[in-house]
Motif scaffolding. Sequence first.
Motif, PDB file in Angstrom:
ATOM      1  N   GLU A  42      55.524  56.273  39.255  1.00  0.00           N
ATOM      2  CA  GLU A  42      56.260  55.822  38.066  1.00  0.00           C
ATOM      3  C   GLU A  42      56.250  56.905  36.987  1.00  0.00           C
ATOM      4  O   GLU A  42      57.271  57.171  36.354  1.00  0.00           O
ATOM      5  N   ALA A  43      55.106  57.562  36.798  1.00  0.00           N
ATOM      6  CA  ALA A  43      55.008  58.647  35.820  1.00  0.00           C
ATOM      7  C   ALA A  43      55.888  59.820  36.244  1.00  0.00           C
ATOM      8  O   ALA A  43      56.560  60.437  35.404  1.00  0.00           O
ATOM      9  N   TYR A  44      55.894  60.118  37.543  1.00  0.00           N
ATOM     10  CA  TYR A  44      56.731  61.207  38.061  1.00  0.00           C
ATOM     11  C   TYR A  44      58.204  60.906  37.823  1.00  0.00           C
ATOM     12  O   TYR A  44      58.964  61.773  37.379  1.00  0.00           O
ATOM     13  N   VAL A  45      58.629  59.687  38.121  1.00  0.00           N
ATOM     14  CA  VAL A  45      60.030  59.299  37.931  1.00  0.00           C
ATOM     15  C   VAL A  45      60.429  59.443  36.469  1.00  0.00           C
ATOM     16  O   VAL A  45      61.518  59.917  36.155  1.00  0.00           O
ATOM     17  N   LYS A  46      59.546  59.056  35.566  1.00  0.00           N
ATOM     18  CA  LYS A  46      59.846  59.185  34.138  1.00  0.00           C
ATOM     19  C   LYS A  46      60.028  60.647  33.736  1.00  0.00           C
ATOM     20  O   LYS A  46      60.861  60.960  32.889  1.00  0.00           O
ATOM     21  N   THR A  47      59.242  61.546  34.345  1.00  0.00           N
ATOM     22  CA  THR A  47      59.348  62.960  33.966  1.00  0.00           C
ATOM     23  C   THR A  47      60.603  63.613  34.511  1.00  0.00           C
ATOM     24  O   THR A  47      61.150  64.507  33.876  1.00  0.00           O
ATOM     25  N   THR A  49      63.511  61.946  35.471  1.00  0.00           N
ATOM     26  CA  THR A  49      64.740  61.240  35.138  1.00  0.00           C
ATOM     27  C   THR A  49      65.291  61.794  33.832  1.00  0.00           C
ATOM     28  O   THR A  49      64.616  61.753  32.807  1.00  0.00           O
ATOM     29  N   THR A  51      67.236  62.055  30.421  1.00  0.00           N
ATOM     30  CA  THR A  51      67.643  61.110  29.388  1.00  0.00           C
ATOM     31  C   THR A  51      68.912  61.651  28.752  1.00  0.00           C
ATOM     32  O   THR A  51      69.023  62.850  28.481  1.00  0.00           O
TER      33      THR A  51
END
Length: 180
Positions: A42-47, A49, A51
Amino acid sequence: MSDFMEERKNRQNKKDMQQEKEMTQEERQREQQKKLEAKAYEAYVKTVTPTHSLWKQMLKAFLTGGIICTIGQFILSRGLAMGLDEKTAGSWCSLLLILLSVTLTGLNVFPKIVKWGGAGALVPITGFANSVAAPAIEYKAEGWVFGVGAKIFTIAGPVILYGVLASWVVGLVYWIMKMV
């Protein structure tokens, strides 16, 4: 009502505690590892993705499409000023915009324009020319028949197919309405 909810919560907690006791140490470690992996993912996806600001993207698309249309209007006006009739000047405008798009695609400039301007670069006729030229350039190494010939209409083919089909259906409906 709150007593009922409290009782239900207590029963659920007891169930959870019972299940936890029944789990072996190894199972607990696997569960913890899964939770850690899920959090890490989840942390990887946030980094990774990206914005995007919707208003900023819309402004870029508007500017890009506007610049392309301004270039087209300039070509059209120059053709009319040179004495061409409106239909011929329009044809030259389309032809030169397609040539410009294909040339910029070949020089790997048009993809950068598309990346910056988004739909503003893809909507006009230049985007369609890019969608035909890009696969041809990409698959040139595979040969003229199996590379360029097979892949040139990968993106544009469905557009052409459904455009021709729609025009045929509309023509048929028009013909039938005219006979009635």
